[in-house]
Design a protein around this motif. Sequence first.
Motif, PDB file in Angstrom:
ATOM      1  N   ARG A  21       7.113  -7.846  -7.478  1.00 21.84           N
ATOM      2  CA  ARG A  21       7.720  -8.614  -6.475  1.00 21.84           C
ATOM      3  C   ARG A  21       7.156  -9.106  -5.231  1.00 21.84           C
ATOM      4  N   LYS A  22       6.827  -7.827  -4.879  1.00 23.18           N
ATOM      5  CA  LYS A  22       6.037  -7.907  -3.915  1.00 23.18           C
ATOM      6  C   LYS A  22       4.397  -8.416  -3.449  1.00 23.18           C
ATOM      7  N   VAL A  23       4.074  -7.786  -4.504  1.00 22.09           N
ATOM      8  CA  VAL A  23       2.490  -8.736  -5.139  1.00 22.09           C
ATOM      9  C   VAL A  23       2.099 -10.395  -5.252  1.00 22.09           C
ATOM     10  N   GLN A  24       3.019 -10.327  -6.358  1.00 22.45           N
ATOM     11  CA  GLN A  24       3.449 -12.060  -5.971  1.00 22.45           C
ATOM     12  C   GLN A  24       4.014 -12.674  -4.786  1.00 22.45           C
ATOM     13  N   ASN A  25       4.522 -11.964  -4.010  1.00 19.65           N
ATOM     14  CA  ASN A  25       4.906 -12.481  -2.519  1.00 19.65           C
ATOM     15  C   ASN A  25       3.701 -12.687  -2.177  1.00 19.65           C
ATOM     16  N   LEU A  26       3.257 -11.737  -2.002  1.00 24.63           N
ATOM     17  CA  LEU A  26       2.064 -11.488  -0.732  1.00 24.63           C
ATOM     18  C   LEU A  26       0.929 -12.583  -1.417  1.00 24.63           C
ATOM     19  N   HIS A  27       0.885 -13.405  -2.883  1.00 27.76           N
ATOM     20  CA  HIS A  27       0.222 -14.250  -2.709  1.00 27.76           C
ATOM     21  C   HIS A  27       0.186 -15.694  -2.349  1.00 27.76           C
ATOM     22  N   THR A  28       1.770 -15.327  -3.190  1.00 25.59           N
ATOM     23  CA  THR A  28       1.977 -16.808  -2.465  1.00 25.59           C
ATOM     24  C   THR A  28       1.804 -17.546  -0.896  1.00 25.59           C
ATOM     25  N   ILE A  29       2.162 -16.099  -0.447  1.00 31.96           N
ATOM     26  CA  ILE A  29       2.193 -16.331   1.198  1.00 31.96           C
ATOM     27  C   ILE A  29       0.715 -16.825   1.710  1.00 31.96           C
ATOM     28  N   ILE A  30      -0.418 -15.453   1.030  1.00 29.54           N
ATOM     29  CA  ILE A  30      -1.948 -16.021   1.306  1.00 29.54           C
ATOM     30  C   ILE A  30      -2.080 -17.287   0.472  1.00 29.54           C
ATOM     31  N   THR A  31      -2.066 -17.306  -0.253  1.00 32.73           N
ATOM     32  CA  THR A  31      -2.445 -18.717  -1.358  1.00 32.73           C
ATOM     33  C   THR A  31      -1.779 -20.553  -0.758  1.00 32.73           C
ATOM     34  N   ARG A  32      -0.266 -20.236  -0.536  1.00 36.62           N
ATOM     35  CA  ARG A  32       0.163 -21.154  -0.690  1.00 36.62           C
ATOM     36  C   ARG A  32       0.726 -21.771   0.893  1.00 36.62           C
ATOM     37  N   MET A  63       1.110  -1.219   0.430  1.00 31.62           N
ATOM     38  CA  MET A  63      -0.362   0.086   0.689  1.00 31.62           C
ATOM     39  C   MET A  63       1.048   1.107  -0.124  1.00 31.62           C
ATOM     40  N   THR A  64       1.884   1.489   0.611  1.00 29.35           N
ATOM     41  CA  THR A  64       2.639   2.345   0.698  1.00 29.35           C
ATOM     42  C   THR A  64       3.675   2.403  -0.210  1.00 29.35           C
ATOM     43  N   LEU A  65       4.309   1.015  -1.480  1.00 26.83           N
ATOM     44  CA  LEU A  65       4.963   1.637  -2.615  1.00 26.83           C
ATOM     45  C   LEU A  65       3.834   1.680  -3.678  1.00 26.83           C
ATOM     46  N   LEU A  66       1.912   1.972  -3.418  1.00 27.56           N
ATOM     47  CA  LEU A  66       1.716   1.936  -4.547  1.00 27.56           C
ATOM     48  C   LEU A  66       0.889   3.293  -4.285  1.00 27.56           C
ATOM     49  N   ASP A  67       1.496   4.298  -3.542  1.00 27.14           N
ATOM     50  CA  ASP A  67       0.781   5.425  -2.931  1.00 27.14           C
ATOM     51  C   ASP A  67       2.045   6.212  -3.295  1.00 27.14           C
ATOM     52  N   LYS A  68       3.595   5.956  -3.692  1.00 24.41           N
ATOM     53  CA  LYS A  68       4.585   6.225  -4.218  1.00 24.41           C
ATOM     54  C   LYS A  68       4.610   5.898  -5.514  1.00 24.41           C
ATOM     55  N   ILE A  69       3.778   5.077  -5.488  1.00 22.33           N
ATOM     56  CA  ILE A  69       3.619   5.300  -8.280  1.00 22.33           C
ATOM     57  C   ILE A  69       2.743   6.187  -8.115  1.00 22.33           C
ATOM     58  N   HIS A  70       1.482   6.152  -7.166  1.00 20.08           N
ATOM     59  CA  HIS A  70       1.327   7.039  -6.984  1.00 20.08           C
ATOM     60  C   HIS A  70       0.974   8.926  -7.971  1.00 20.08           C
ATOM     61  N   ASN A  71       1.981   8.884  -6.748  1.00 14.67           N
ATOM     62  CA  ASN A  71       2.804  10.386  -6.613  1.00 14.67           C
ATOM     63  C   ASN A  71       3.938  10.526  -7.268  1.00 14.67           C
ATOM     64  N   ARG A 122       9.802  -0.057 -14.586  1.00 13.37           N
ATOM     65  CA  ARG A 122      10.061   0.566 -13.821  1.00 13.37           C
ATOM     66  C   ARG A 122      10.836   0.388 -12.738  1.00 13.37           C
ATOM     67  N   PRO A 123      11.817   0.533 -12.003  1.00 11.78           N
ATOM     68  CA  PRO A 123      12.488  -0.152 -11.511  1.00 11.78           C
ATOM     69  C   PRO A 123      11.121  -0.150  -9.737  1.00 11.78           C
ATOM     70  N   ARG A 124      10.518   0.440  -9.332  1.00 13.27           N
ATOM     71  CA  ARG A 124       8.987   0.781  -8.695  1.00 13.27           C
ATOM     72  C   ARG A 124       7.956  -0.432  -9.416  1.00 13.27           C
ATOM     73  N   MET A 125       7.200  -0.467  -9.999  1.00 11.67           N
ATOM     74  CA  MET A 125       6.760  -1.507 -10.809  1.00 11.67           C
ATOM     75  C   MET A 125       7.353  -2.665 -10.485  1.00 11.67           C
ATOM     76  N   VAL A 126       8.682  -3.343 -10.888  1.00 10.39           N
ATOM     77  CA  VAL A 126       9.165  -4.514 -10.597  1.00 10.39           C
ATOM     78  C   VAL A 126       9.073  -4.606  -9.307  1.00 10.39           C
ATOM     79  N   LEU A 127       9.242  -3.788  -8.568  1.00 14.58           N
ATOM     80  CA  LEU A 127       9.150  -3.944  -6.632  1.00 14.58           C
ATOM     81  C   LEU A 127       7.326  -4.448  -6.320  1.00 14.58           C
ATOM     82  N   LEU A 128       6.592  -3.564  -7.012  1.00 12.27           N
ATOM     83  CA  LEU A 128       5.081  -4.067  -7.029  1.00 12.27           C
ATOM     84  C   LEU A 128       4.878  -5.416  -7.125  1.00 12.27           C
TER      85      LEU A 128
END
Length: 149
Positions: free
Chosen positions: A100-111, A39-47, A92-98
Amino acid sequence: MMMRLGLAALLCVFSLARLSECAPPTCYSRSLGLSKEIMTLLDKIHNYHRTKACALVLPTIFLDVHNACVTTKLRDFLYVVLNHPDQYCRERPRMVLLKRKVQNLHTIITRICYRDLVFFTDDCEAIDTGHSRPYYAEDRLQLLQEDER
């Protein structure tokens, strides 16, 4: 010489005490922390001026690991991030980081934490809007229904 040994021993004790306070992250704490990071990273990407245009394609999402809809919304969000129409944005580095983080969270929650997390609601609209409906327990709901009669 004895003073140095005493000081070194004291320093060692304090560093061990500090290490003992550290506990490995649980599934819940890791998913909660990662959702806040996203959520913090998304805020940075939007601004941020270089990624503001990239953010226009991204759907609105308000992550709540207590919401059962988070898995499907994360999957859909990840699909958009992975298939962003602009190659510039995908690199873009922030988009690549986003991504990676979304993939990690999805993996943590689902697997990794499958069945370890407890979902308190299944309000899919809350993930889209950020506004959740009040959750009524079964006994409270019964009282509300009786009051309507």
